[in-house]
Design a protein around this motif. Structure first.
Motif, PDB file in Angstrom:
ATOM      1  N   VAL A  46       0.837  -1.202   0.000  1.00 37.94           N
ATOM      2  CA  VAL A  46       0.000   0.000   0.000  1.00 37.94           C
ATOM      3  C   VAL A  46       0.872   1.253   0.000  1.00 37.94           C
ATOM      4  O   VAL A  46       0.607   2.217  -0.732  1.00 37.94           O
ATOM      5  N   TYR A  47       1.916   1.252   0.805  1.00 34.70           N
ATOM      6  CA  TYR A  47       2.879   2.368   0.866  1.00 34.70           C
ATOM      7  C   TYR A  47       3.439   2.656  -0.531  1.00 34.70           C
ATOM      8  O   TYR A  47       3.545   3.814  -0.952  1.00 34.70           O
ATOM      9  N   ILE A  48       3.806   1.593  -1.251  1.00 38.23           N
ATOM     10  CA  ILE A  48       4.352   1.746  -2.597  1.00 38.23           C
ATOM     11  C   ILE A  48       3.295   2.300  -3.544  1.00 38.23           C
ATOM     12  O   ILE A  48       3.551   3.238  -4.319  1.00 38.23           O
ATOM     13  N   ASP A  49       2.080   1.763  -3.491  1.00 40.08           N
ATOM     14  CA  ASP A  49       0.999   2.245  -4.358  1.00 40.08           C
ATOM     15  C   ASP A  49       0.698   3.724  -4.149  1.00 40.08           C
ATOM     16  O   ASP A  49       0.363   4.451  -5.098  1.00 40.08           O
ATOM     17  N   LEU A  50       0.777   4.166  -2.900  1.00 39.47           N
ATOM     18  CA  LEU A  50       0.402   5.538  -2.566  1.00 39.47           C
ATOM     19  C   LEU A  50       1.532   6.542  -2.749  1.00 39.47           C
ATOM     20  O   LEU A  50       1.334   7.736  -2.523  1.00 39.47           O
ATOM     21  N   ASN A  51       2.697   6.092  -3.161  1.00 36.95           N
ATOM     22  CA  ASN A  51       3.830   7.005  -3.337  1.00 36.95           C
ATOM     23  C   ASN A  51       3.515   8.167  -4.281  1.00 36.95           C
ATOM     24  O   ASN A  51       3.810   9.320  -3.948  1.00 36.95           O
ATOM     25  N   PRO A  52       2.900   7.922  -5.440  1.00 30.13           N
ATOM     26  CA  PRO A  52       2.587   9.048  -6.332  1.00 30.13           C
ATOM     27  C   PRO A  52       1.567  10.016  -5.731  1.00 30.13           C
ATOM     28  O   PRO A  52       1.582  11.212  -6.035  1.00 30.13           O
ATOM     29  N   ALA A  83     -12.715 -11.140  -4.679  1.00 27.83           N
ATOM     30  CA  ALA A  83     -12.590 -10.937  -3.235  1.00 27.83           C
ATOM     31  C   ALA A  83     -11.221 -10.376  -2.881  1.00 27.83           C
ATOM     32  O   ALA A  83     -11.101  -9.476  -2.039  1.00 27.83           O
ATOM     33  N   ARG A  84     -10.169 -10.900  -3.518  1.00 24.30           N
ATOM     34  CA  ARG A  84      -8.815 -10.402  -3.247  1.00 24.30           C
ATOM     35  C   ARG A  84      -8.676  -8.948  -3.667  1.00 24.30           C
ATOM     36  O   ARG A  84      -8.127  -8.124  -2.936  1.00 24.30           O
ATOM     37  N   GLU A  85      -9.179  -8.655  -4.858  1.00 32.07           N
ATOM     38  CA  GLU A  85      -9.045  -7.292  -5.382  1.00 32.07           C
ATOM     39  C   GLU A  85      -9.829  -6.291  -4.524  1.00 32.07           C
ATOM     40  O   GLU A  85      -9.352  -5.186  -4.257  1.00 32.07           O
ATOM     41  N   ALA A  86     -11.010  -6.682  -4.083  1.00 31.70           N
ATOM     42  CA  ALA A  86     -11.814  -5.801  -3.235  1.00 31.70           C
ATOM     43  C   ALA A  86     -11.148  -5.590  -1.883  1.00 31.70           C
ATOM     44  O   ALA A  86     -11.119  -4.472  -1.348  1.00 31.70           O
ATOM     45  N   ALA A  87     -10.590  -6.668  -1.321  1.00 30.19           N
ATOM     46  CA  ALA A  87      -9.922  -6.559  -0.022  1.00 30.19           C
ATOM     47  C   ALA A  87      -8.682  -5.673  -0.124  1.00 30.19           C
ATOM     48  O   ALA A  87      -8.415  -4.848   0.768  1.00 30.19           O
ATOM     49  N   TYR A  88      -7.951  -5.832  -1.218  1.00 28.61           N
ATOM     50  CA  TYR A  88      -6.751  -4.999  -1.378  1.00 28.61           C
ATOM     51  C   TYR A  88      -7.129  -3.545  -1.624  1.00 28.61           C
ATOM     52  O   TYR A  88      -6.479  -2.622  -1.096  1.00 28.61           O
ATOM     53  N   ALA A  89      -8.174  -3.307  -2.401  1.00 27.69           N
ATOM     54  CA  ALA A  89      -8.641  -1.936  -2.634  1.00 27.69           C
ATOM     55  C   ALA A  89      -9.009  -1.262  -1.316  1.00 27.69           C
ATOM     56  O   ALA A  89      -8.750  -0.070  -1.115  1.00 27.69           O
ATOM     57  N   ALA A  90      -9.603  -2.036  -0.411  1.00 27.03           N
ATOM     58  CA  ALA A  90      -9.969  -1.482   0.897  1.00 27.03           C
ATOM     59  C   ALA A  90      -8.727  -1.116   1.696  1.00 27.03           C
ATOM     60  O   ALA A  90      -8.711  -0.094   2.410  1.00 27.03           O
ATOM     61  N   LEU A  91      -7.678  -1.920   1.600  1.00 25.66           N
ATOM     62  CA  LEU A  91      -6.424  -1.604   2.284  1.00 25.66           C
ATOM     63  C   LEU A  91      -5.819  -0.309   1.749  1.00 25.66           C
ATOM     64  O   LEU A  91      -5.338   0.532   2.518  1.00 25.66           O
ATOM     65  N   VAL A  92      -5.852  -0.153   0.440  1.00 25.12           N
ATOM     66  CA  VAL A  92      -5.311   1.064  -0.160  1.00 25.12           C
ATOM     67  C   VAL A  92      -6.134   2.271   0.258  1.00 25.12           C
ATOM     68  O   VAL A  92      -5.599   3.347   0.557  1.00 25.12           O
ATOM     69  N   GLN A  93      -7.447   2.107   0.281  1.00 23.23           N
ATOM     70  CA  GLN A  93      -8.329   3.199   0.683  1.00 23.23           C
ATOM     71  C   GLN A  93      -8.049   3.614   2.129  1.00 23.23           C
ATOM     72  O   GLN A  93      -8.074   4.800   2.476  1.00 23.23           O
ATOM     73  N   MET A 116       1.608  13.801  -7.323  1.00 15.78           N
ATOM     74  CA  MET A 116       1.609  13.577  -8.776  1.00 15.78           C
ATOM     75  C   MET A 116       0.202  13.280  -9.300  1.00 15.78           C
ATOM     76  O   MET A 116      -0.148  13.654 -10.418  1.00 15.78           O
ATOM     77  N   VAL A 117      -0.585  12.574  -8.480  1.00 15.45           N
ATOM     78  CA  VAL A 117      -1.947  12.203  -8.844  1.00 15.45           C
ATOM     79  C   VAL A 117      -2.817  12.261  -7.595  1.00 15.45           C
ATOM     80  O   VAL A 117      -2.317  12.260  -6.466  1.00 15.45           O
ATOM     81  N   ALA A 118      -4.137  12.283  -7.802  1.00 15.11           N
ATOM     82  CA  ALA A 118      -5.063  12.297  -6.666  1.00 15.11           C
ATOM     83  C   ALA A 118      -5.376  10.896  -6.174  1.00 15.11           C
ATOM     84  O   ALA A 118      -5.641  10.688  -4.989  1.00 15.11           O
ATOM     85  N   GLN A 119      -5.346   9.909  -7.081  1.00 15.15           N
ATOM     86  CA  GLN A 119      -5.635   8.519  -6.747  1.00 15.15           C
ATOM     87  C   GLN A 119      -4.542   7.631  -7.329  1.00 15.15           C
ATOM     88  O   GLN A 119      -4.034   7.907  -8.426  1.00 15.15           O
ATOM     89  N   PRO A 120      -4.162   6.552  -6.631  1.00 19.16           N
ATOM     90  CA  PRO A 120      -3.062   5.715  -7.127  1.00 19.16           C
ATOM     91  C   PRO A 120      -3.336   5.089  -8.481  1.00 19.16           C
ATOM     92  O   PRO A 120      -2.404   4.847  -9.257  1.00 19.16           O
ATOM     93  N   GLY A 121      -4.604   4.851  -8.809  1.00 18.60           N
ATOM     94  CA  GLY A 121      -4.927   4.272 -10.094  1.00 18.60           C
ATOM     95  C   GLY A 121      -4.626   5.169 -11.272  1.00 18.60           C
ATOM     96  O   GLY A 121      -4.549   4.707 -12.414  1.00 18.60           O
TER      97      GLY A 121
END
Length: 234
Positions: free
Chosen positions: A119-125, A169-179, A130-135
């Motif tokens: 999550v730390y890596i995803d949120l670096n930008p 389920a994995r993708e939703a759980a990971y998205a929640a962690l990033v959020q 650089m961006v408002a959302q990691p995506g």
């Protein structure tokens, strides 16, 4: 004082940071980003390094990776670093060093810090403005972890697979962690450990790790950590 050798052990996740010299830009455009990703993919496979997460910024990059042998990660980083500097200097008409010395890295305790590091890596930008959302940042593993694209560079860690029984389920759980993000204390710990080269984990993890390395794995001796904010008993 002589600098310590890097702490690198097979089978453990490592958080790696490589910066441009004097924080200079190391990726100018799409071709530069794509060239680095290709070099990482080629050499990760060659040297048996599983890359679980990554982000390429304009003047540095982060990796979260598990090497199969103690030599795998240094060999991969050396090969990638040398090849990219040759490419970059030739393409952009420059000479000399590109990197701020050797790459920085350390081991992290999987159960405690691996998903947080992703999550730390995803949120670096996002932290860099650089961006408002990691995506919105295309040069990271974020989209792969959310099932938005297939990234052959990424080898998901077992703890990512354990987030759910189905891809959705994995993708939703990971998205929640990033959020939810990473707290400031955890963020500082992840950064500091990688830059200083000290292992990051609880006391038991550190003790077990020290048994496998001749190099000190923490700045202080392994043992029970002090409780922050607690005064000694009278």
């Amino acid at each position: 004082m002589a600098r310590l050798p890097r702490l690198t052990l097979a089978g453990y996740p490592h958080h790696i940071i490589q910066r441009g010299n004097n924080r200079q830009v190391i990726f100018v455009d799409r071709q530069d980003f794509e060239t680095m990703l290709a070099l990482l993919a080629e050499n990760a496979q060659k040297f048996a390094v599983a890359i679980h997460a990554y982000v390429l910024m304009d003047n540095h990059f982060h990796l979260l990776a598990t090497p199969a042998t103690a030599e795998a990660l240094p060999l991969m980083m050396q090969a990638v670093g040398r090849s990219y500097v040759r490419y970059f200097n030739q393409r952009h008409g420059r000479s000399g060093t590109l990197w701020e010395g050797r790459y920085r890295s350390t081991l992290i305790e999987s159960e405690r810090y691996l998903l947080a590091c992703m999550v730390y890596i995803d949120l670096n930008p996002v932290r860099a403005g650089m961006v408002a959302q990691p995506g919105a940042w295309p040069w990271s593993s974020h989209a792969h972890c959310l099932g938005q694209r297939i990234d052959k560079l990424v080898t998901p860690h077992a703890l990512y697979w354990a987030l759910g029984n189905t891809p959705f389920a994995r993708e939703a759980a990971y998205a929640a962690l990033v959020q939810a993000g990473v707290g400031s204390g955890e963020q500082a710990a992840l950064t500091d450990a990688a830059l200083r080269g000290w292992a990051l984990g609880d006391a038991d993890f550190v003790v077990e790790l020290q048994k496998k390395s001749l190099r000190r794995v923490t700045k202080t001796r392994p043992g029970r950590p002090k409780l922050a904010g607690k005064l000694p008993a009278n």
